[in-house]
Scaffold this active site. Structure first.
Site, PDB file in Angstrom:
ATOM      1  N   HIS A 147       0.860  -1.174   0.000  1.00  0.00           N
ATOM      2  CA  HIS A 147       0.000   0.000   0.000  1.00  0.00           C
ATOM      3  C   HIS A 147       0.906   1.237   0.000  1.00  0.00           C
ATOM      4  O   HIS A 147       2.139   1.103  -0.019  1.00  0.00           O
ATOM      5  CB  HIS A 147      -0.949  -0.023   1.206  1.00  0.00           C
ATOM      6  CG  HIS A 147      -0.272  -0.253   2.521  1.00  0.00           C
ATOM      7  ND1 HIS A 147       0.648   0.626   3.063  1.00  0.00           N
ATOM      8  CD2 HIS A 147      -0.369  -1.287   3.407  1.00  0.00           C
ATOM      9  CE1 HIS A 147       1.068   0.164   4.226  1.00  0.00           C
ATOM     10  NE2 HIS A 147       0.488  -0.995   4.462  1.00  0.00           N
ATOM     11  N   HIS A 200       4.014   1.229   2.203  1.00  0.00           N
ATOM     12  CA  HIS A 200       5.169   0.498   1.676  1.00  0.00           C
ATOM     13  C   HIS A 200       5.871   1.315   0.588  1.00  0.00           C
ATOM     14  O   HIS A 200       7.101   1.322   0.497  1.00  0.00           O
ATOM     15  CB  HIS A 200       4.724  -0.838   1.074  1.00  0.00           C
ATOM     16  CG  HIS A 200       4.223  -1.830   2.067  1.00  0.00           C
ATOM     17  ND1 HIS A 200       2.895  -2.143   2.190  1.00  0.00           N
ATOM     18  CD2 HIS A 200       4.864  -2.581   2.996  1.00  0.00           C
ATOM     19  CE1 HIS A 200       2.734  -3.055   3.145  1.00  0.00           C
ATOM     20  NE2 HIS A 200       3.916  -3.326   3.657  1.00  0.00           N
ATOM     21  N   ASP A 242       5.380  -0.507  12.819  1.00  0.00           N
ATOM     22  CA  ASP A 242       5.721  -1.718  13.571  1.00  0.00           C
ATOM     23  C   ASP A 242       6.916  -1.380  14.470  1.00  0.00           C
ATOM     24  O   ASP A 242       8.030  -1.874  14.276  1.00  0.00           O
ATOM     25  CB  ASP A 242       6.048  -2.859  12.614  1.00  0.00           C
ATOM     26  CG  ASP A 242       4.866  -3.229  11.737  1.00  0.00           C
ATOM     27  OD1 ASP A 242       3.840  -3.665  12.279  1.00  0.00           O
ATOM     28  OD2 ASP A 242       4.964  -3.052  10.509  1.00  0.00           O
ATOM     29  N   SER A 253      -1.802  -3.374   5.768  1.00  0.00           N
ATOM     30  CA  SER A 253      -2.372  -4.357   4.849  1.00  0.00           C
ATOM     31  C   SER A 253      -3.652  -4.951   5.406  1.00  0.00           C
ATOM     32  O   SER A 253      -4.523  -5.406   4.650  1.00  0.00           O
ATOM     33  CB  SER A 253      -1.348  -5.468   4.576  1.00  0.00           C
ATOM     34  OG  SER A 253      -0.180  -4.939   3.985  1.00  0.00           O
TER      35      SER A 253
END
Length: 291
Positions: free
Chosen positions: A32, A35, A149, A185
């Protein structure tokens, strides 16, 4: 032109003769715009950019979404081409784990068992093992990871330091929708109603960061974040909401910190985090008698 590599031999033959600085962006596909931001950051930092696409079975628990995790290779390759990626390594499970799942794995120690690790036992062992494996196969100069993350990024940096790996680990700030939702995602699993509920994660983080900056201290920042999340209401179930130092240790009294949140929205588990600056706690000045 983006070259698609499927085997270790193709990877070695392609990367071997390439001159200059090499950057890698490791993904599980379903790419997406978040990224794409990582890929463009890699393009700015290196002469050659490689993306990896591999849905890693080691980091999925028995009741998690490995089988339904989106696999969209053709769309992913289009994003890679648009971002100027030179090559994509997209191995099969058998190619990356030719002897079956590895017996020797990398653990994240105590930090790997907290937060995401507490909710998803074995998750970071799977992540760190595949990251180390890919670093050894690719031998990049720099590896780019997203700050969304954040615990993963922190553990990868610690692994690189502890194991003396010769690679730079660069973090890129979280990419968000205009309404604040962190790109993921897994957002594609959300219904319209669930997506609205998912905004409570970023709302909690914004409220906590504002309270921290206003001098309300760590406790006040967390209280504000919990109020904004709206515990007890329907639509999202909180897993954790914490304030730590930048290395995920205990929160400082003042200075840089990190606020992290995880919650279930319907059947989808989402995570988010923001950097926080804890201002000195403001104490109201008492009015002197007769003043």
């Amino acid at each position: 032109m983006t070259t698609v590599l499927r085997t270790r031999a193709e990877l070695a033959a392609t990367l071997g003769p390439l001159p200059g600085r090499l950057a890698v962006v490791m993904t599980m596909g379903a790419l997406h715009p978040g990224h794409e931001t990582l890929l463009r950051a890699a393009r700015e930092r290196a002469d050659v950019v490689l993306a990896t696409i591999f849905v890693n079975p080691l980091q999925f628990g028995p009741n998690e979404d490995f089988d339904r995790y989106p696999r969209t290779l053709e769309a992913d390759l289009a994003i890679c081409r648009a971002a100027g990626v030179d090559a994509v390594f997209a191995p099969s499970r058998e190619e990356l784990y030719p002897g079956g799942e590895p017996i020797v794995r990398v653990t994240g120690g105590d930090l790997g068992e907290e937060l995401e690790g507490a909710s998803r036992p074995g998750f970071f062992t799977g992540v760190l093992t595949v990251v180390l494996k890919l670093l050894n196969l690719v031998r990049p100069d720099v590896a780019i990871f997203g700050e969304k993350d954040y615990q993963q990024l922190t553990l990868v940096r610690r692994m690189v330091r502890d194991l003396e790996l010769d690679v730079e680990i660069a973090g890129v700030p979280t990419v968000r929708e205009p309404d604040g939702l962190a790109l993921s995602s897994r957002n594609r699993y959300l219904s319209t109603e669930e997506r609205a509920s998912a905004l409570r994660l970023s709302a909690a983080l914004r409220a906590g960061a504002a309270a921290a900056g206003a001098g309300r201290g760590a406790d006040g920042a967390l209280a504000a974040a919990h109020r904004a999340f709206g515990e007890g209401t329907t639509g999202a179930k909180l897993d954790y909401l914490v304030l730590t130092d930048p290395e995920l240790g205990p929160a400082p009294v003042t200075g840089p910190a990190r606020m992290l949140v995880a919650a279930w929205v319907g059947g989808t588990r989402l995570i988010d985090n923001v950097p926080v600056e804890l201002a000195p706690v403001s104490v109201p000045v008492a009015t002197p008698p007769g003043g």
